[in-house]
Design a protein around this motif. Structure first.
Motif, PDB file in Angstrom:
ATOM      1  N   LEU A 131      34.622 -14.610 -50.235  1.00  0.00           N
ATOM      2  CA  LEU A 131      34.891 -13.208 -49.939  1.00  0.00           C
ATOM      3  C   LEU A 131      33.769 -12.315 -50.451  1.00  0.00           C
ATOM      4  CD1 LEU A 131      38.663 -13.088 -50.971  1.00  0.00           C
ATOM      5  CD2 LEU A 131      37.730 -13.386 -48.659  1.00  0.00           C
ATOM      6  N   GLU A 132      33.395 -11.312 -49.676  1.00  0.00           N
ATOM      7  CA  GLU A 132      32.363 -10.366 -50.063  1.00  0.00           C
ATOM      8  C   GLU A 132      32.934  -8.980 -50.351  1.00  0.00           C
ATOM      9  OE1 GLU A 132      29.284 -10.444 -47.120  1.00  0.00           O
ATOM     10  OE2 GLU A 132      28.724 -12.509 -47.579  1.00  0.00           O
ATOM     11  N   GLU A 133      34.196  -8.776 -50.018  1.00  0.00           N
ATOM     12  CA  GLU A 133      34.885  -7.545 -50.376  1.00  0.00           C
ATOM     13  C   GLU A 133      36.364  -7.849 -50.570  1.00  0.00           C
ATOM     14  OE1 GLU A 133      35.993  -5.087 -46.450  1.00  0.00           O
ATOM     15  OE2 GLU A 133      33.817  -5.340 -46.704  1.00  0.00           O
ATOM     16  N   VAL A 134      37.067  -6.958 -51.247  1.00  0.00           N
ATOM     17  CA  VAL A 134      38.501  -7.143 -51.458  1.00  0.00           C
ATOM     18  C   VAL A 134      39.185  -7.151 -50.093  1.00  0.00           C
ATOM     19  CG1 VAL A 134      40.596  -6.151 -52.457  1.00  0.00           C
ATOM     20  CG2 VAL A 134      38.433  -6.061 -53.730  1.00  0.00           C
ATOM     21  N   ALA A 148      39.042 -13.910 -58.406  1.00  0.00           N
ATOM     22  CA  ALA A 148      37.904 -14.319 -59.229  1.00  0.00           C
ATOM     23  C   ALA A 148      37.016 -15.328 -58.505  1.00  0.00           C
ATOM     24  CB  ALA A 148      38.401 -14.922 -60.540  1.00  0.00           C
ATOM     25  N   LYS A 149      35.753 -15.375 -58.898  1.00  0.00           N
ATOM     26  CA  LYS A 149      34.787 -16.382 -58.443  1.00  0.00           C
ATOM     27  C   LYS A 149      34.592 -16.358 -56.930  1.00  0.00           C
ATOM     28  CE  LYS A 149      35.681 -19.373 -62.407  1.00  0.00           C
ATOM     29  NZ  LYS A 149      36.063 -20.726 -62.886  1.00  0.00           N
ATOM     30  N   ASN A 150      34.427 -15.141 -56.405  1.00  0.00           N
ATOM     31  CA  ASN A 150      34.014 -14.965 -55.021  1.00  0.00           C
ATOM     32  C   ASN A 150      32.624 -14.338 -55.028  1.00  0.00           C
ATOM     33  OD1 ASN A 150      36.172 -15.534 -52.754  1.00  0.00           O
ATOM     34  ND2 ASN A 150      37.343 -14.808 -54.519  1.00  0.00           N
ATOM     35  N   LYS A 151      32.295 -13.587 -53.997  1.00  0.00           N
ATOM     36  CA  LYS A 151      31.007 -12.892 -53.904  1.00  0.00           C
ATOM     37  C   LYS A 151      31.244 -11.406 -53.681  1.00  0.00           C
ATOM     38  CE  LYS A 151      28.996 -17.014 -51.685  1.00  0.00           C
ATOM     39  NZ  LYS A 151      28.322 -17.525 -50.470  1.00  0.00           N
ATOM     40  N   ILE A 152      32.315 -10.893 -54.223  1.00  0.00           N
ATOM     41  CA  ILE A 152      32.754  -9.536 -53.924  1.00  0.00           C
ATOM     42  C   ILE A 152      31.818  -8.492 -54.556  1.00  0.00           C
ATOM     43  CG2 ILE A 152      34.604  -7.855 -54.257  1.00  0.00           C
ATOM     44  CD1 ILE A 152      36.570 -10.223 -54.150  1.00  0.00           C
ATOM     45  N   SER A 153      31.266  -7.651 -53.707  1.00  0.00           N
ATOM     46  CA  SER A 153      30.434  -6.542 -54.168  1.00  0.00           C
ATOM     47  C   SER A 153      30.977  -5.199 -53.682  1.00  0.00           C
ATOM     48  CB  SER A 153      28.987  -6.712 -53.663  1.00  0.00           C
ATOM     49  OG  SER A 153      28.948  -6.714 -52.239  1.00  0.00           O
ATOM     50  N   LYS A 154      32.011  -5.247 -52.852  1.00  0.00           N
ATOM     51  CA  LYS A 154      32.555  -4.017 -52.272  1.00  0.00           C
ATOM     52  C   LYS A 154      34.067  -3.964 -52.411  1.00  0.00           C
ATOM     53  CE  LYS A 154      32.833  -1.414 -47.920  1.00  0.00           C
ATOM     54  NZ  LYS A 154      32.493  -1.398 -46.479  1.00  0.00           N
ATOM     55  N   ILE A 155      34.560  -2.797 -52.813  1.00  0.00           N
ATOM     56  CA  ILE A 155      35.994  -2.524 -52.829  1.00  0.00           C
ATOM     57  C   ILE A 155      36.228  -1.406 -51.813  1.00  0.00           C
ATOM     58  CG2 ILE A 155      37.975  -1.808 -54.207  1.00  0.00           C
ATOM     59  CD1 ILE A 155      36.522  -2.822 -56.682  1.00  0.00           C
ATOM     60  N   PRO A 156      36.763  -1.722 -50.640  1.00  0.00           N
ATOM     61  CA  PRO A 156      36.938  -0.702 -49.600  1.00  0.00           C
ATOM     62  C   PRO A 156      37.724   0.509 -50.103  1.00  0.00           C
ATOM     63  CG  PRO A 156      37.342  -2.886 -48.699  1.00  0.00           C
ATOM     64  CD  PRO A 156      37.215  -3.051 -50.176  1.00  0.00           C
ATOM     65  N   LEU A 171      39.226  -9.634 -60.920  1.00  0.00           N
ATOM     66  CA  LEU A 171      38.001  -9.631 -60.117  1.00  0.00           C
ATOM     67  C   LEU A 171      36.838 -10.215 -60.900  1.00  0.00           C
ATOM     68  CD1 LEU A 171      38.438  -6.068 -58.585  1.00  0.00           C
ATOM     69  CD2 LEU A 171      38.297  -8.173 -57.257  1.00  0.00           C
ATOM     70  N   HIS A 172      37.128 -11.052 -61.869  1.00  0.00           N
ATOM     71  CA  HIS A 172      36.035 -11.559 -62.698  1.00  0.00           C
ATOM     72  C   HIS A 172      35.160 -12.548 -61.934  1.00  0.00           C
ATOM     73  CE1 HIS A 172      38.352 -15.306 -63.728  1.00  0.00           C
ATOM     74  NE2 HIS A 172      37.156 -15.786 -63.982  1.00  0.00           N
ATOM     75  N   ASN A 173      33.904 -12.608 -62.364  1.00  0.00           N
ATOM     76  CA  ASN A 173      32.917 -13.519 -61.771  1.00  0.00           C
ATOM     77  C   ASN A 173      32.702 -13.226 -60.284  1.00  0.00           C
ATOM     78  OD1 ASN A 173      31.067 -15.575 -61.508  1.00  0.00           O
ATOM     79  ND2 ASN A 173      32.321 -17.087 -62.600  1.00  0.00           N
ATOM     80  N   ASN A 174      32.336 -11.989 -60.004  1.00  0.00           N
ATOM     81  CA  ASN A 174      31.956 -11.573 -58.662  1.00  0.00           C
ATOM     82  C   ASN A 174      30.603 -10.880 -58.733  1.00  0.00           C
ATOM     83  OD1 ASN A 174      34.033 -12.049 -56.369  1.00  0.00           O
ATOM     84  ND2 ASN A 174      35.327 -11.491 -58.108  1.00  0.00           N
ATOM     85  N   LYS A 175      30.338  -9.967 -57.802  1.00  0.00           N
ATOM     86  CA  LYS A 175      29.042  -9.276 -57.756  1.00  0.00           C
ATOM     87  C   LYS A 175      29.235  -7.759 -57.777  1.00  0.00           C
ATOM     88  CE  LYS A 175      26.584 -13.010 -55.373  1.00  0.00           C
ATOM     89  NZ  LYS A 175      25.705 -13.381 -54.238  1.00  0.00           N
ATOM     90  N   LEU A 176      30.232  -7.318 -58.501  1.00  0.00           N
ATOM     91  CA  LEU A 176      30.499  -5.886 -58.603  1.00  0.00           C
ATOM     92  C   LEU A 176      29.435  -5.191 -59.445  1.00  0.00           C
ATOM     93  CD1 LEU A 176      34.341  -6.008 -59.300  1.00  0.00           C
ATOM     94  CD2 LEU A 176      33.240  -5.409 -57.132  1.00  0.00           C
ATOM     95  N   ASP A 177      28.988  -4.010 -58.975  1.00  0.00           N
ATOM     96  CA  ASP A 177      28.098  -3.180 -59.780  1.00  0.00           C
ATOM     97  C   ASP A 177      28.684  -1.777 -59.872  1.00  0.00           C
ATOM     98  OD1 ASP A 177      27.521  -1.871 -57.378  1.00  0.00           O
ATOM     99  OD2 ASP A 177      25.653  -2.961 -57.060  1.00  0.00           O
ATOM    100  N   ASP A 178      27.951  -0.853 -60.465  1.00  0.00           N
ATOM    101  CA  ASP A 178      28.494   0.489 -60.688  1.00  0.00           C
ATOM    102  C   ASP A 178      28.800   1.216 -59.385  1.00  0.00           C
ATOM    103  OD1 ASP A 178      28.261   0.109 -63.439  1.00  0.00           O
ATOM    104  OD2 ASP A 178      26.197   0.838 -63.463  1.00  0.00           O
TER     105      ASP A 178
END
Length: 349
Positions: A131-134, A148-156, A171-178
């Protein structure tokens, strides 16, 4: 050096929800009569003693079979599934629990309203997918969402607005940034108790914490500062994990952790040179692997030491566990530390 004071051993779990995620929570089981066998998918197992559960895990499946209408608990983790089709769930409107972890599911592979149409769904597990987003939209009934442990960088935007029943968001171990989290992202989560955003790429504390947050896990990010009034909006905050960040004395206001609700504070593997001020209610403090040179018990004691008497044992500082190894502190343990924190059972230097 480990100093054990007394014989009490305390075990504090990292989450209010413990145990194997394969187990159905107490109170959710539906044992009702003899199970029909004709509708059990041939790839799966329908246990006679648990007629509302369907076990399709570890079957090397590449698609989800048609789920019978009687099923409430679906285990289809550890497979090769890439898509979640509406057809598979067309008869399973009463599902409460779905475990889709450790597959190959992408956002494009999820039907538009599949989860939203499951009006009774309480637990959704989609850990270790692609997954790249929720995913969404999600049903208002949902109580736990583990991604957890996906590639999520986006929360719609607005995806959590109707999830007032959600108590755990992992959402731990994803690609979330500020840029992934705005002040309104978590606004709808009015009953959230645990927020886990550890092992991402955050440089700032996530804004807009839900008021009822009790557990906040932000380990292994790149956070270097905390706003002065950050915890004022979360009066129930009790467990804070900020291990493995870039926090220092400069970026942390002196009294930021001097809050009566905090019971467990973890600040290991940061850049502190001094022990931060704490409240007398704190019970566990982890400060190992920082740059602390010495510990002055008089300075860090939440009360003047002369006021901490034997007859104040129950009303004095509550600290029971203190970890300071991996710093520059040399034994022996200062006597004023012991005089202040009379509930201490273990000090590790």
């Amino acid at each position: 050096m480990v100093l054990l004071l007394g014989c009490t051993f305390l075990c504090l779990t990292a989450s209010v929800w413990c145990g194997d995620t394969q187990q159905v929570p107490y109170g959710l089981s539906d044992f009702t009569g003899s199970p029909p066998t004709f509708d059990c998918p041939k790839e799966c197992f329908c246990p006679p003693s648990f007629p509302t559960a369907l076990y399709c895990d570890n079957k090397n499946l590449d698609e989800i079979p048609l789920i019978p209408s009687r099923i409430r608990y679906l285990y289809i983790n550890n497979n090769q599934i890439e898509t979640v089709s509406e057809k598979a769930f067309s008869e399973a409107s009463e599902l409460k629990w779905i475990n889709l972890s450790r597959n190959k599911i992408t956002n494009k592979g999820i039907g538009k309203n599949i989860f939203k149409n499951l009006k009774h769904l309480l637990y959704l597990y989609m850990e270790e997918n692609q997954l790249e987003e929720v995913p969404g939209p999600l049903p208002e009934s949902l109580e736990q969402l583990r991604l957890a442990k996906n590639k999520i960088s986006k929360i719609p935007e607005g995806i959590f607005d109707t999830l007032e029943n959600l108590t755990l968001l992992d959402l731990h171990n994803n690609k979330l940034d500020d840029n992934s989290i705005s002040a309104n992202t978590l606004k709808g989560l009015k009953n959230l108790l645990q927020l886990n955003m550890a092992i991402n790429t955050l440089k700032k504390m996530p804004p807009g914490l839900p008021t009822n947050t009790v557990q906040l896990f932000l380990d292994n990010n790149s956070i270097d500062a905390i706003p002065e009034d950050y915890f004022h909006s979360v009066p129930r905050i009790s467990f804070i994990r900020l291990n493995g960040n870039k926090l220092s004395d400069k970026g942390v206001p002196q009294n930021i952790f001097n809050i009566s609700s905090i019971l467990d504070l973890q600040l290991s593997h940061n850049h502190f040179t001094e022990v931060p001020q704490i409240h007398l209610n704190l019970e566990h403090l982890h400060l190992h692997n920082n740059q602390i040179l010495n510990v002055n018990g008089t300075m860090i004691c939440p009360l003047p030491i002369e006021l901490v008497h034997d007859n104040d044992f129950e009303s004095g500082p509550r600290l029971r566990y203190l970890r300071l190894d991996g710093n520059e502190i040399k034994p022996p343990i200062p006597m004023d530390l012991i005089m202040c924190f009379r509930h201490l059972r273990a000090v590790i230097i």
